[in-house]
Design an enzyme around this catalytic site. Structure first.
Site, mmCIF file in Angstrom:
data_model
loop_
_atom_site.group_PDB
_atom_site.id
_atom_site.type_symbol
_atom_site.label_atom_id
_atom_site.label_comp_id
_atom_site.label_asym_id
_atom_site.label_seq_id
_atom_site.Cartn_x
_atom_site.Cartn_y
_atom_site.Cartn_z
ATOM 1 N N ASP A 1 -23.692 15.951 -21.250
ATOM 2 C CA ASP A 1 -24.286 15.065 -20.242
ATOM 3 C C ASP A 1 -25.802 14.972 -20.445
ATOM 4 O OD1 ASP A 1 -21.752 15.143 -19.375
ATOM 5 O OD2 ASP A 1 -22.170 16.003 -17.389
ATOM 6 N N PHE B 1 -26.568 12.637 -23.175
ATOM 7 C CA PHE B 1 -26.310 11.270 -22.728
ATOM 8 C C PHE B 1 -27.451 10.779 -21.837
ATOM 9 C CE2 PHE B 1 -24.619 8.090 -19.863
ATOM 10 C CZ PHE B 1 -23.960 7.244 -20.741
ATOM 11 N N ASP B 2 -27.849 11.640 -20.889
ATOM 12 C CA ASP B 2 -28.934 11.249 -19.981
ATOM 13 C C ASP B 2 -30.218 10.951 -20.748
ATOM 14 O OD1 ASP B 2 -27.235 11.518 -17.923
ATOM 15 O OD2 ASP B 2 -27.967 13.474 -17.247
ATOM 16 N N SER C 1 2.709 -12.123 -6.715
ATOM 17 C CA SER C 1 3.182 -10.797 -6.307
ATOM 18 C C SER C 1 4.477 -10.519 -7.068
ATOM 19 C CB SER C 1 3.421 -10.762 -4.803
ATOM 20 O OG SER C 1 4.417 -11.700 -4.485
ATOM 21 N N GLU D 1 5.802 0.771 -16.622
ATOM 22 C CA GLU D 1 4.464 1.317 -16.342
ATOM 23 C C GLU D 1 4.440 1.982 -14.971
ATOM 24 O OE1 GLU D 1 1.888 -2.064 -16.354
ATOM 25 O OE2 GLU D 1 2.344 -2.540 -18.437
ATOM 26 N N LYS E 1 3.098 2.288 -11.251
ATOM 27 C CA LYS E 1 2.559 1.341 -10.278
ATOM 28 C C LYS E 1 1.442 2.063 -9.524
ATOM 29 C CE LYS E 1 4.120 -2.071 -6.909
ATOM 30 N NZ LYS E 1 3.130 -1.875 -5.884
ATOM 31 N N ASP F 1 -1.405 2.929 -7.042
ATOM 32 C CA ASP F 1 -1.558 2.531 -5.648
ATOM 33 C C ASP F 1 -3.043 2.329 -5.341
ATOM 34 O OD1 ASP F 1 -0.837 1.857 -3.155
ATOM 35 O OD2 ASP F 1 -0.283 3.876 -2.502
ATOM 36 N N ARG G 1 -7.566 -9.665 -5.456
ATOM 37 C CA ARG G 1 -6.390 -10.530 -5.470
ATOM 38 C C ARG G 1 -6.402 -11.484 -4.276
ATOM 39 N NH1 ARG G 1 -1.268 -10.374 -3.223
ATOM 40 N NH2 ARG G 1 0.213 -11.642 -4.394
ATOM 41 N N GLU H 1 -5.827 -2.509 -11.773
ATOM 42 C CA GLU H 1 -5.864 -1.878 -10.459
ATOM 43 C C GLU H 1 -7.094 -0.976 -10.350
ATOM 44 O OE1 GLU H 1 -3.290 -2.887 -8.739
ATOM 45 O OE2 GLU H 1 -2.977 -1.491 -7.073
ATOM 46 N N TYR I 1 -3.813 -3.780 -16.794
ATOM 47 C CA TYR I 1 -2.431 -3.911 -17.224
ATOM 48 C C TYR I 1 -2.024 -5.338 -17.559
ATOM 49 C CZ TYR I 1 -2.156 -4.646 -12.157
ATOM 50 O OH TYR I 1 -2.374 -5.071 -10.885
ATOM 51 N N LYS J 1 8.509 -4.577 -16.897
ATOM 52 C CA LYS J 1 8.125 -5.921 -17.366
ATOM 53 C C LYS J 1 8.866 -6.274 -18.651
ATOM 54 C CE LYS J 1 3.511 -5.090 -15.590
ATOM 55 N NZ LYS J 1 2.107 -4.831 -15.860
ATOM 56 N N LYS K 1 10.207 0.842 -6.244
ATOM 57 C CA LYS K 1 9.374 1.594 -5.304
ATOM 58 C C LYS K 1 10.004 2.951 -5.021
ATOM 59 C CE LYS K 1 6.776 -0.580 -2.486
ATOM 60 N NZ LYS K 1 5.444 -1.069 -2.214
ATOM 61 N N CYS L 1 -12.132 25.931 27.473
ATOM 62 C CA CYS L 1 -11.926 26.486 26.133
ATOM 63 C C CYS L 1 -10.847 27.566 26.206
ATOM 64 C CB CYS L 1 -13.240 27.070 25.629
ATOM 65 S SG CYS L 1 -13.043 28.066 24.148
ATOM 66 N N CYS M 1 -12.637 31.184 25.624
ATOM 67 C CA CYS M 1 -13.615 31.834 26.496
ATOM 68 C C CYS M 1 -13.608 31.275 27.917
ATOM 69 C CB CYS M 1 -15.018 31.725 25.895
ATOM 70 S SG CYS M 1 -15.668 30.054 25.954
ATOM 71 N N CYS N 1 -16.419 23.293 22.742
ATOM 72 C CA CYS N 1 -16.846 24.400 23.591
ATOM 73 C C CYS N 1 -18.297 24.667 23.231
ATOM 74 C CB CYS N 1 -15.996 25.637 23.289
ATOM 75 S SG CYS N 1 -16.696 27.156 23.954
ATOM 76 N N CYS O 1 -18.933 32.230 22.510
ATOM 77 C CA CYS O 1 -17.473 32.162 22.642
ATOM 78 C C CYS O 1 -16.830 33.001 21.539
ATOM 79 C CB CYS O 1 -17.031 30.695 22.523
ATOM 80 S SG CYS O 1 -15.268 30.491 22.251
HETATM 81 S S1 IVH Z 1 1.864 -6.254 -12.735
HETATM 82 C C1 IVH Z 1 2.790 -10.657 -12.142
HETATM 83 N N1 IVH Z 1 1.507 -3.703 -13.224
HETATM 84 O O1 IVH Z 1 1.248 -3.740 -7.636
HETATM 85 C C2 IVH Z 1 2.609 -9.215 -12.368
HETATM 86 N N2 IVH Z 1 1.043 -4.494 -11.036
HETATM 87 O O2 IVH Z 1 2.870 -6.421 -6.109
HETATM 88 C C3 IVH Z 1 1.418 -8.672 -11.706
HETATM 89 N N3 IVH Z 1 0.199 -2.778 -9.504
HETATM 90 O O3 IVH Z 1 -0.783 -6.012 -6.328
HETATM 91 C C4 IVH Z 1 1.368 -7.258 -11.419
HETATM 92 N N4 IVH Z 1 0.238 -1.108 -10.941
HETATM 93 O O4 IVH Z 1 -1.971 -4.632 -7.987
HETATM 94 C C5 IVH Z 1 1.444 -4.683 -12.292
HETATM 95 N N5 IVH Z 1 1.199 -1.462 -13.807
HETATM 96 C C6 IVH Z 1 1.137 -2.450 -12.900
HETATM 97 C C7 IVH Z 1 0.694 -2.204 -11.581
HETATM 98 C C8 IVH Z 1 0.665 -3.267 -10.671
HETATM 99 C C9 IVH Z 1 -0.053 -1.473 -9.699
HETATM 100 C C10 IVH Z 1 0.014 -3.486 -8.218
HETATM 101 C C11 IVH Z 1 -0.648 -4.814 -8.347
HETATM 102 C C12 IVH Z 1 0.040 -5.726 -7.387
HETATM 103 C C13 IVH Z 1 1.190 -4.922 -6.904
HETATM 104 C C14 IVH Z 1 2.469 -5.633 -7.155
#
Ligand code: IVH
Length: 672
Positions: A36, A39-40, A85, A116, A118, A120, A139, A175, A227, A291, A315, A409, A412, A427, A432
């Protein structure tokens, strides 16, 4: 152009390239090759150069991640290609139905899939023009979103310029998310500042992206994984697995856990595996995305009004468990905060057994009308602290009564006060017994002075016998007094005396944290010790000087200043010093600043004999190494204590070098 300008321009180009490459190695690949400090130094040289030649300071310079002033608001912009979506499935049968639909659509042709994680977080679209980051848009409703470019620029793993040959225009999607470790770090700071913790990484990410001050965004370390590569001029449609490789070649972070499958059985197997493996990750995933790999297949399948027919989400079942609320305990914290805690019938949740859960505060408890005897639903938020989500109305005993909020409390009997902001009861009696004991336990705790053997049971006895009421009293205890305590004996008493003696050498940050100064938690204590070096310097600091320390705002600075302006507290510090307690900070780096473990990543697991996990992490970091919590191909060493379990198996599977505790200490003691 003068010779000086020419030279500066050439040096600037070299520096920028070197810095971009090291940034990518650090933030995208997590495989740094320089320290680091080095780098700095490079970044500083670049800054100095731009200071002298402002024309070199272009928006894609590595010095320009964080722009200047706060922004007014976010502009709404239309997506060139809508962000659709995707449909959800919840079990293997539904995945098979998806596969059958795809096969029908392809008239019998066999599809290949890419599976892949998903992530969050929050979906984001990035646009690059001539290889330079031009715009980042959320989005939104899929058709239009918010322009959050200034905030997204601060994410270190977002390249400000693409590597290699760039097409004239490129749009990529992915994401933005936050690791659990980062959420915990932010929550430690919030706790230090007396603020309520953030509940989960996704909402915190969304909230962070909406902040109007990019400097604040930069302080919360968001992450991104891409992705999707949107086809455009110069970017023809390609197989999805190729797109993921292409994204990496451009310098984008791509989540490494993707797999190409040629049958739905394989897809299902991988989805099921991740239902449990997800707990080993340091970020949250709420499912998997499947996919179709081929661009030609995708085109033939097309889209419905809502979503493409070539992609589906699987899911995970929500990790919520039902159990009975046995009791609501009323706790008094070290600063007098009175909070309810749920005590439940033990229940298995996300891989662990949960008995206690947070109920936040009485206002919240009253609003949600949670009663003793209720059947409640508990959830792990961000895989961290379990929380009581709600009671199940259908299962409530009609004879149950609302929980009565304490007026005094429980420790006490002093009248309770409501905090000015309303949510917490407190308190205010500094004497106490619950508070005094909590403060002593805190002083002795592992993350403060780490006095082994001085747990709640011993503190309780010492306090009720009138032997201790503040930390100084601890250092005046004699072995004979300790040996006279219940369940103590001479051996344990001698050990405790030795532990007290050893604690005198703890560095300043531990002592500061232990002193229980309002709003000063671990991270603030560390920052203060690093900034001032000695207790003397800290005690002499003005609020203005205190506010120069990272994360110290006005409220915190005033609290620290008031603490040291109080004669009783100055007296306490003087008496601790007279007992020989160390009053200065730890050296910033072991081994005179050398970083022999730079670039090496460690995971520590299992039961350890020679030090806590935190201590071992600190020693790894002091030598320049990195300590993480989950094993991947990037891990260099696993330090395995007793019962190392699943991480050991995974390390062996991935060929990660496994060190026993002894081997690890032999290695680092040579280096320190
Ligand atoms: S593909 C048309 N791949 O999940 C395909 N989405 O409703 C577009 N998400 O809001 C999405 N990981 O933000 C894809 N590996 C992944 C993902 C991913 C998370 C989210 C994405 C979207 C929601 C899907």
């Amino acid at each position: 152009m003068s010779e000086a300008v020419e030279k500066a321009r050439a040096r600037h180009a070299v520096l920028r390239e070197v810095i971009e490459e090291h940034s990518r190695l650090y933030y995208v690949k997590a495989e740094p090759v320089i320290s680091d400090l080095e780098f700095d130094a490079l970044l500083r040289e670049l800054e100095e150069l731009e200071e002298r030649f402002p024309a070199l300071r272009t928006p894609d310079s590595p010095t320009q991640r964080v722009g200047g002033a706060p922004i007014e608001g976010f502009e709404t912009v239309r997506h060139r290609v809508p962000m659709l979506s995707i449909d959800n499935t919840y079990n293997a049968d539904e995945l098979r139905e998806f596969d059958a639909r795809v096969r029908r659509g392809l008239e019998g042709d066999a599809p290949a899939y890419v599976v892949e994680l998903k992530l969050d977080g929050v979906a984001m679209s990035l646009r690059y023009v001539e290889g330079v980051l031009d715009r980042a848009v959320t989005r939104g409703d899929g058709v239009q979103g918010d322009d959050v470019t200034q905030n997204v620029r601060t994410i270190r793993s977002v390249p400000l310029r693409l590597r290699g040959e760039a097409p004239p225009r490129l749009e990529v999607r992915g994401e933005v998310y936050m690791t659990v470790r980062e959420l915990e770090r932010l929550n430690r700071i919030r706790e230090d500042q007396g603020e309520a913790p953030y509940r989960n990484p996704r909402n915190t990410t969304a909230g962070t992206l909406k902040l109007k001050d990019p400097r604040q965004v930069a302080q919360r370390r968001l992450a991104i994984c891409l992705y999707d590569l949107v086809p455009d001029a110069g970017v023809p449609p390609m197989f999805h697995h190729q797109a993921l490789e292409r994204l990496q070649a451009f310098g984008f972070p791509v989540n490494p856990h993707y797999e190409r499958c040629t049958s739905i059985d394989e897809v299902i197997y991988i989805c099921h595996q991740w239902r449990t493996k997800r707990h080993d990750l340091d970020y949250e995933i709420d499912g998997m995305v499947v996919k179709v790999d081929s661009p030609e297949h995708r085109a033939r399948l097309g889209v419905t009004a809502k979503s493409p027919r070539w992609v589906i989400a699987y899911k995970f079942p929500a990790e919520v468990a039902r159990t009975r609320l046995k009791a609501i305990q009323v706790q008094v914290g070290k600063s007098g905060a009175i909070t309810p805690v749920a005590e439940m019938e033990p229940v298995k949740l996300a891989g662990t057994v949960v008995r206690r859960a947070s109920l936040y505060n009485f206002e919240d408890l009253e609003k949600r009308d949670i009663r003793v005897g209720d059947t409640v639903e508990v959830q792990k938020a961000g895989e961290i602290i379990p929380q009581v989500l709600r009671h199940v109305p259908e299962l409530r005993d009609p004879a149950s009564l609302p929980f009565e909020i304490p007026a005094v409390c429980p420790a006490c009997g002093a009248e309770v006060h409501k905090d000015p902001d309303g949510a917490f009861l407190r308190c205010l009696n500094l004497a106490c017994p619950a508070q005094v004991k909590e403060r002593l336990e805190h002083f002795a705790s592992r993350k403060a002075m780490d006095i082994e053997g001085l747990g709640p049971a011993v503190v309780d006895q010492l306090f009720s016998k009138g032997l201790v009421k503040d930390p100084v009293d601890l250092y005046e205890l004699e072995a004979a007094q300790l040996a006279a305590l219940e369940r103590m004996g001479e051996k344990s008493a001698a050990n405790l005396v030795a532990a007290l003696e050893a604690s005198k050498a703890r560095p300043l940050d531990r002592l500061l944290f232990g002193l229980n100064i309002r709003h000063v938690g671990r991270s603030t204590a560390e920052a203060l010790a690093a900034a001032f070096g000695t207790m003397e310097a800290l005690m002499a600091a003005t609020t203005g000087q205190l506010m120069e320390v990272p994360d110290v705002g006005e409220v915190v600075a005033e609290s620290i200043h008031d603490f040291f302006a109080t004669p009783a507290n100055r007296g306490l510090v003087a008496r601790l010093a007279a007992h020989g307690l160390r009053m200065d900070a730890a050296r910033p780096e072991a081994n005179g600043g050398a970083r022999p473990l730079a670039g090496k990543t460690f995971v520590v697991t299992g039961k350890l004999q020679r030090g806590s996990r935190d201590d071992i992490h600190a020693r790894i970091k002091a030598l320049g190494g990195k300590a993480t919590s989950s094993i991947s191909r990037k891990t260099d060493y696993l330090v395995a204590g007793e019962n190392a379990g699943s991480k050991l198996a995974k390390a062996e599977e991935l060929g990660v070098t496994v060190l026993t505790e002894e081997a690890f200490f032999a290695m680092i003691e040579d280096l320190e």
